[in-house]
Motif scaffolding. Structure first.
Motif, mmCIF file in Angstrom:
data_model
loop_
_atom_site.group_PDB
_atom_site.id
_atom_site.type_symbol
_atom_site.label_atom_id
_atom_site.label_comp_id
_atom_site.label_asym_id
_atom_site.label_seq_id
_atom_site.Cartn_x
_atom_site.Cartn_y
_atom_site.Cartn_z
ATOM 1 N N LEU A 82 24.647 36.990 33.013
ATOM 2 C CA LEU A 82 25.885 37.772 32.932
ATOM 3 C C LEU A 82 27.043 36.846 33.295
ATOM 4 O O LEU A 82 27.099 36.305 34.408
ATOM 5 C CB LEU A 82 25.849 38.968 33.881
ATOM 6 N N VAL A 83 27.950 36.654 32.339
ATOM 7 C CA VAL A 83 29.144 35.833 32.559
ATOM 8 C C VAL A 83 30.367 36.743 32.437
ATOM 9 O O VAL A 83 30.580 37.351 31.381
ATOM 10 C CB VAL A 83 29.231 34.678 31.538
ATOM 11 N N PHE A 84 31.133 36.840 33.523
ATOM 12 C CA PHE A 84 32.349 37.658 33.524
ATOM 13 C C PHE A 84 33.548 36.727 33.417
ATOM 14 O O PHE A 84 33.839 35.957 34.335
ATOM 15 C CB PHE A 84 32.437 38.489 34.800
ATOM 16 N N VAL A 85 34.227 36.768 32.278
ATOM 17 C CA VAL A 85 35.381 35.908 32.020
ATOM 18 C C VAL A 85 36.650 36.719 32.222
ATOM 19 O O VAL A 85 36.916 37.667 31.469
ATOM 20 C CB VAL A 85 35.341 35.339 30.587
ATOM 21 N N SER A 86 37.421 36.366 33.247
ATOM 22 C CA SER A 86 38.618 37.142 33.554
ATOM 23 C C SER A 86 39.498 36.376 34.524
ATOM 24 O O SER A 86 39.004 35.633 35.379
ATOM 25 C CB SER A 86 38.237 38.493 34.172
ATOM 26 N N GLN A 87 40.802 36.570 34.403
ATOM 27 C CA GLN A 87 41.748 36.073 35.393
ATOM 28 C C GLN A 87 42.060 37.144 36.430
ATOM 29 O O GLN A 87 42.926 36.953 37.284
ATOM 30 C CB GLN A 87 43.038 35.626 34.699
ATOM 31 N N ASP A 88 41.353 38.272 36.352
ATOM 32 C CA ASP A 88 41.646 39.429 37.200
ATOM 33 C C ASP A 88 40.383 39.912 37.895
ATOM 34 O O ASP A 88 39.893 41.010 37.644
ATOM 35 C CB ASP A 88 42.269 40.547 36.363
ATOM 36 N N ALA A 97 31.114 39.424 39.076
ATOM 37 C CA ALA A 97 29.890 39.480 38.276
ATOM 38 C C ALA A 97 28.691 39.933 39.104
ATOM 39 O O ALA A 97 27.785 40.590 38.579
ATOM 40 C CB ALA A 97 29.608 38.109 37.651
ATOM 41 N N CYS A 98 28.683 39.597 40.399
ATOM 42 C CA CYS A 98 27.567 40.017 41.246
ATOM 43 C C CYS A 98 27.528 41.540 41.361
ATOM 44 O O CYS A 98 26.461 42.159 41.282
ATOM 45 C CB CYS A 98 27.694 39.395 42.633
ATOM 46 N N ILE A 99 28.703 42.140 41.528
ATOM 47 C CA ILE A 99 28.776 43.595 41.633
ATOM 48 C C ILE A 99 28.410 44.236 40.295
ATOM 49 O O ILE A 99 27.731 45.269 40.244
ATOM 50 C CB ILE A 99 30.184 44.021 42.080
ATOM 51 N N ASP A 114 31.470 34.461 37.738
ATOM 52 C CA ASP A 114 32.789 34.628 37.139
ATOM 53 C C ASP A 114 33.288 33.312 36.556
ATOM 54 O O ASP A 114 33.018 32.232 37.094
ATOM 55 C CB ASP A 114 33.807 35.090 38.189
ATOM 56 N N VAL A 115 34.056 33.418 35.487
ATOM 57 C CA VAL A 115 34.764 32.281 34.893
ATOM 58 C C VAL A 115 36.233 32.677 34.786
ATOM 59 O O VAL A 115 36.578 33.528 33.965
ATOM 60 C CB VAL A 115 34.199 31.923 33.501
ATOM 61 N N LEU A 144 31.063 39.175 29.311
ATOM 62 C CA LEU A 144 32.040 40.241 29.515
ATOM 63 C C LEU A 144 33.411 39.606 29.704
ATOM 64 O O LEU A 144 33.640 38.908 30.693
ATOM 65 C CB LEU A 144 31.650 41.092 30.729
ATOM 66 N N CYS A 145 34.296 39.831 28.741
ATOM 67 C CA CYS A 145 35.644 39.258 28.784
ATOM 68 C C CYS A 145 36.665 40.380 28.902
ATOM 69 O O CYS A 145 36.673 41.305 28.078
ATOM 70 C CB CYS A 145 35.942 38.464 27.517
#
Length: 364
Positions: A82-88, A97-99, A114-115, A144-145
């Motif tokens: 799971l890769v969460f791409v976000s500036q927020d 991403a852990c949550i 997170d990225v 997830l972006c």
């Protein structure tokens, strides 16, 4: 830098947007009616979606991931990246991403992180997740972006307020030995950092007073400056100059790396920065208008979510029939950029849906 993704296919996409809409054409606010109409025609945004508190970008992405896994018939236990791409991000720590891993019911064997990239983040996220799949025992991944840039905007900033909207997305990847290779081109130039900038919020310019100030900032002017520094500043002239300088060579390099040219690409989907800029890029590479996606009229510039959102909104039926050779390219804040050429589809028809009313907030 160049790379090749082998043996990985993009299995599905979904986007989720807030149901709340705002249009400067209908409600000009700080603009005159004529100014608002002219602005909308130039930037290509008639309305944008605005995410209200307490929701965050993660909630939009979570809803997208849940809907996509259901559409694909994926058991969450089979997803190990799971890769969460976000500036927020939701919090300074832990990684959002852990949550999300826990909320989605992914196994504890999953890699989740997170990225914090923006405009280029979708291409980066796909590349990272695909390489993780290719170098591990994992078989399925979610990228997830999402961003909610409207939280960064100053309510009196005429340059940014009409442009940005909020959105989240989910893209599913899985190992498939028969999948065609996906060529990738990546680049960075940190000299552009000050030109799309939120100065305060990290440790360099912290939003909370340091220990010993009794929890307050005595100097009112310093407090006012901190408030200004917590908002997005965008140097439009520099952004435009960078885009015209860097992006056409990026697109040509990506096509060359893929062994094709403009005629061999079915659809061009670039970061939906603004319509004026995209039209300039289209002309620079001589791409036909009917194969070059400009689809931000109802959403605005949604940062890392703009490419998957545009694909879901404008190419759903086409991808259901597939395959569609698609050049995807993100560019902007950083400066950071990336492009890839992928055959998308056939896949379950990608959709854009509103965040359901009463959707539970992702919180701890």
């Amino acid at each position: 830098m160049k790379a090749i993704i082998d043996g990985i296919r993009i299995a599905g996409l979904r986007a989720v947007v807030p149901p709340q809409r705002h249009s400067f054409v209908e409600d000009p606010g700080m603009f005159t009616v004529e100014e608002a109409k002219k602005l909308a025609a130039t930037i290509g945004v008639q309305e944008r979606r605005v995410l209200p508190p307490p929701y965050c970008a993660s909630d939009l992405c979570l809803a997208a991931a849940e809907g996509l896994m259901q559409q694909l018939g994926w058991d969450p236990a089979t997803v190990e990246v799971l890769v969460f791409v976000s500036q927020d991000a939701d919090y300074v720590l832990p990684a959002t991403a852990c949550i999300m891993q826990h909320r989605l019911g992914l196994p504890t064997s999953a890699a989740a992180f997170d990225v914090p990239l923006g405009c280029s983040g979708y291409v980066y996220g796909l590349w990272i997740a695909a390489k993780l799949l290719g170098g591990s025992t994992a078989k399925r991944a979610l990228v997830l972006c999402g961003d909610n840039p409207t939280r960064h905007l100053h309510p009196e900033d005429r340059a940014t307020l009409p442009l940005f909207g909020d959105a989240g997305s989910a893209t599913a990847l899985e190992v498939d030995a028969a999948a065609p290779p996906i060529p990738v081109v990546i680049g960075t130039d940190g000299a552009g950092a000050p030109h799309i900038f939120v100065k305060a919020g990290g440790k360099r310019h912290c939003l909370i007073p340091p220990v010993g100030t009794a929890g307050r900032i005595a100097d009112e002017e310093a407090a006012a400056q901190l408030e200004r520094d917590s908002r997005l500043t965008l140097n439009g002239a520099e952004v435009f100059s960078f885009t015209l300088r860097a992006v056409p060579p990026l697109l040509r390099e990506a096509m060359e790396h893929a062994g094709t040219d403009v005629d061999g690409i079915d659809r061009f989907v670039l970061h939906q920065a603004n319509a004026f800029m995209l039209e300039h890029l289209r002309k620079r590479i001589k791409a036909p208008a009917d194969r070059f996606v400009i689809d931000m009229q109802g959403f605005g510039n949604t940062s890392s979510a703009s490419i998957p959102l545009a694909i879901c909104h404008s190419m759903g039926a086409q991808l259901a029939a597939g395959p569609v050779k698609t050049l995807m390219a993100g560019f902007g804040v950083g400066w950071s950029w990336g492009a890839m050429v992928a055959e998308l589809g056939p896949m379950p028809e990608p959709q854009v849906v509103d965040l359901p009313d009463g959707y539970p907030v992702l919180a701890v």
